[in-house]
Scaffold this motif. Structure first.
Motif, PDB file in Angstrom:
ATOM      1  N   VAL A  23      38.541  32.932  48.848  1.00  0.00           N
ATOM      2  CA  VAL A  23      37.272  33.101  48.147  1.00  0.00           C
ATOM      3  C   VAL A  23      37.024  31.823  47.365  1.00  0.00           C
ATOM      4  O   VAL A  23      37.916  31.346  46.647  1.00  0.00           O
ATOM      5  N   ARG A  24      35.849  31.236  47.526  1.00  0.00           N
ATOM      6  CA  ARG A  24      35.560  30.006  46.786  1.00  0.00           C
ATOM      7  C   ARG A  24      35.459  30.324  45.288  1.00  0.00           C
ATOM      8  O   ARG A  24      34.989  31.410  44.908  1.00  0.00           O
ATOM      9  N   PRO A  25      35.896  29.366  44.445  1.00  0.00           N
ATOM     10  CA  PRO A  25      35.859  29.601  43.001  1.00  0.00           C
ATOM     11  C   PRO A  25      34.444  29.947  42.532  1.00  0.00           C
ATOM     12  O   PRO A  25      33.470  29.365  43.020  1.00  0.00           O
ATOM     13  N   HIS A  26      34.344  30.898  41.645  1.00  0.00           N
ATOM     14  CA  HIS A  26      33.035  31.306  41.122  1.00  0.00           C
ATOM     15  C   HIS A  26      33.223  31.822  39.704  1.00  0.00           C
ATOM     16  O   HIS A  26      34.304  32.290  39.350  1.00  0.00           O
ATOM     17  N   GLU A  27      32.160  31.709  38.902  1.00  0.00           N
ATOM     18  CA  GLU A  27      32.225  32.233  37.528  1.00  0.00           C
ATOM     19  C   GLU A  27      31.940  33.722  37.524  1.00  0.00           C
ATOM     20  O   GLU A  27      32.693  34.514  36.976  1.00  0.00           O
ATOM     21  N   ARG A  28      30.808  34.069  38.132  1.00  0.00           N
ATOM     22  CA  ARG A  28      30.407  35.472  38.243  1.00  0.00           C
ATOM     23  C   ARG A  28      30.208  35.782  39.723  1.00  0.00           C
ATOM     24  O   ARG A  28      29.566  35.013  40.424  1.00  0.00           O
ATOM     25  N   PRO A  29      30.719  36.895  40.192  1.00  0.00           N
ATOM     26  CA  PRO A  29      30.562  37.201  41.615  1.00  0.00           C
ATOM     27  C   PRO A  29      29.111  37.572  41.958  1.00  0.00           C
ATOM     28  O   PRO A  29      28.438  38.247  41.178  1.00  0.00           O
ATOM     29  N   SER A  30      28.667  37.118  43.099  1.00  0.00           N
ATOM     30  CA  SER A  30      27.343  37.498  43.598  1.00  0.00           C
ATOM     31  C   SER A  30      27.414  38.939  44.106  1.00  0.00           C
ATOM     32  O   SER A  30      28.506  39.522  44.233  1.00  0.00           O
ATOM     33  N   ALA A  35      30.182  43.226  47.047  1.00  0.00           N
ATOM     34  CA  ALA A  35      30.146  44.170  48.174  1.00  0.00           C
ATOM     35  C   ALA A  35      31.461  44.151  48.939  1.00  0.00           C
ATOM     36  O   ALA A  35      31.902  45.172  49.463  1.00  0.00           O
ATOM     37  N   LEU A  36      32.109  42.996  48.986  1.00  0.00           N
ATOM     38  CA  LEU A  36      33.365  42.895  49.734  1.00  0.00           C
ATOM     39  C   LEU A  36      34.427  43.839  49.178  1.00  0.00           C
ATOM     40  O   LEU A  36      35.290  44.309  49.914  1.00  0.00           O
ATOM     41  N   GLN A  52      36.303  38.193  38.412  1.00  0.00           N
ATOM     42  CA  GLN A  52      36.057  37.454  39.653  1.00  0.00           C
ATOM     43  C   GLN A  52      36.673  38.189  40.835  1.00  0.00           C
ATOM     44  O   GLN A  52      37.635  38.935  40.665  1.00  0.00           O
ATOM     45  N   VAL A  53      36.083  37.941  42.001  1.00  0.00           N
ATOM     46  CA  VAL A  53      36.592  38.608  43.204  1.00  0.00           C
ATOM     47  C   VAL A  53      37.738  37.782  43.784  1.00  0.00           C
ATOM     48  O   VAL A  53      37.617  36.582  43.984  1.00  0.00           O
ATOM     49  N   GLU A  54      38.844  38.462  44.031  1.00  0.00           N
ATOM     50  CA  GLU A  54      40.038  37.826  44.599  1.00  0.00           C
ATOM     51  C   GLU A  54      40.366  38.476  45.933  1.00  0.00           C
ATOM     52  O   GLU A  54      40.048  39.642  46.147  1.00  0.00           O
ATOM     53  N   ILE A  55      41.024  37.736  46.786  1.00  0.00           N
ATOM     54  CA  ILE A  55      41.469  38.330  48.043  1.00  0.00           C
ATOM     55  C   ILE A  55      42.982  38.229  48.176  1.00  0.00           C
ATOM     56  O   ILE A  55      43.593  37.214  47.804  1.00  0.00           O
ATOM     57  N   THR A  56      43.573  39.287  48.671  1.00  0.00           N
ATOM     58  CA  THR A  56      44.954  39.257  49.143  1.00  0.00           C
ATOM     59  C   THR A  56      44.852  39.497  50.645  1.00  0.00           C
ATOM     60  O   THR A  56      44.568  40.608  51.081  1.00  0.00           O
ATOM     61  N   ALA A  57      45.013  38.426  51.393  1.00  0.00           N
ATOM     62  CA  ALA A  57      44.713  38.511  52.830  1.00  0.00           C
ATOM     63  C   ALA A  57      45.775  39.265  53.626  1.00  0.00           C
ATOM     64  O   ALA A  57      45.547  39.610  54.787  1.00  0.00           O
ATOM     65  N   ASP A  58      46.920  39.552  53.007  1.00  0.00           N
ATOM     66  CA  ASP A  58      47.953  40.324  53.709  1.00  0.00           C
ATOM     67  C   ASP A  58      47.370  41.696  54.049  1.00  0.00           C
ATOM     68  O   ASP A  58      46.864  42.378  53.166  1.00  0.00           O
ATOM     69  N   GLY A  59      47.475  42.081  55.275  1.00  0.00           N
ATOM     70  CA  GLY A  59      46.963  43.385  55.681  1.00  0.00           C
ATOM     71  C   GLY A  59      45.573  43.311  56.289  1.00  0.00           C
ATOM     72  O   GLY A  59      45.062  44.320  56.770  1.00  0.00           O
TER      73      GLY A  59
END
Ligand code: SF4
Length: 92
Positions: A23-30, A35-36, A52-59
Motif C-alpha cells: 500500500v503506498r504511504p498515505h496520511e488518510r485513506p481514500s 473499501a479494501l 492508515q490502511v495496511e496490508i499483510t499479504a500472507d494468505g
C-alpha cells in the motif's frame, strides 16, 4: 463443507521480506483504500492504530479484487509472488 472450510485447505508459502502487494504511504485513506478492508476475501487489509490502511499479504488468494479497485488510483503496488511462493490452491 462450508466455503471457509474449503479455503482453509489452501496453503500459502511466504516470501520473507518480499510482500507482493504494497500500500503506498498515505496520511488518510481514500474511500478506495477503506473499501479494501471490506472486500478482500482473505482479509489482508486492515486499519492500523494511526488510521492508515495496511496490508499483510500472507494468505492473499491472488483474486485481483484490490488490483482492479485501485488500478487507476495507483494506491497499491500489485505483483504476482515470485515463482514457488504464494497461494497453493487445493480444489475439491
Ligand atoms: Fe485480497 Fe484478493 Fe487483493 Fe489478495 S488479490 S489482497 S485476496 S483482494
Amino acid at each position: 463443507l462450508r466455503v471457509e472450510d474449503k479455503l482453509y485447505q489452501n496453503r500459502y508459502l511466504v516470501d520473507p521480506g518480499r510482500p507482493h502487494i504494497k500500500v503506498r504511504p498515505h496520511e488518510r485513506p481514500s474511500a478506495n483504500l477503506l473499501a479494501l478492508t471490506h472486500v478482500c476475501p482473505a482479509k489482508c487489509y486492515e486499519l492500523n492504530d494511526e488510521g492508515q490502511v495496511e496490508i499483510t499479504a500472507d494468505g492473499c488468494m491472488e483474486c485481483g479484487t484490490c488490483r482492479v479497485l485501485c488500478e487507476t488510483s495507483g494506491e497499491i503496488e500489485w505483483n504476482y509472488p515470485r515463482g514457488g511462493f504464494g497461494v497453493l490452491f487445493k480444489f475439491g
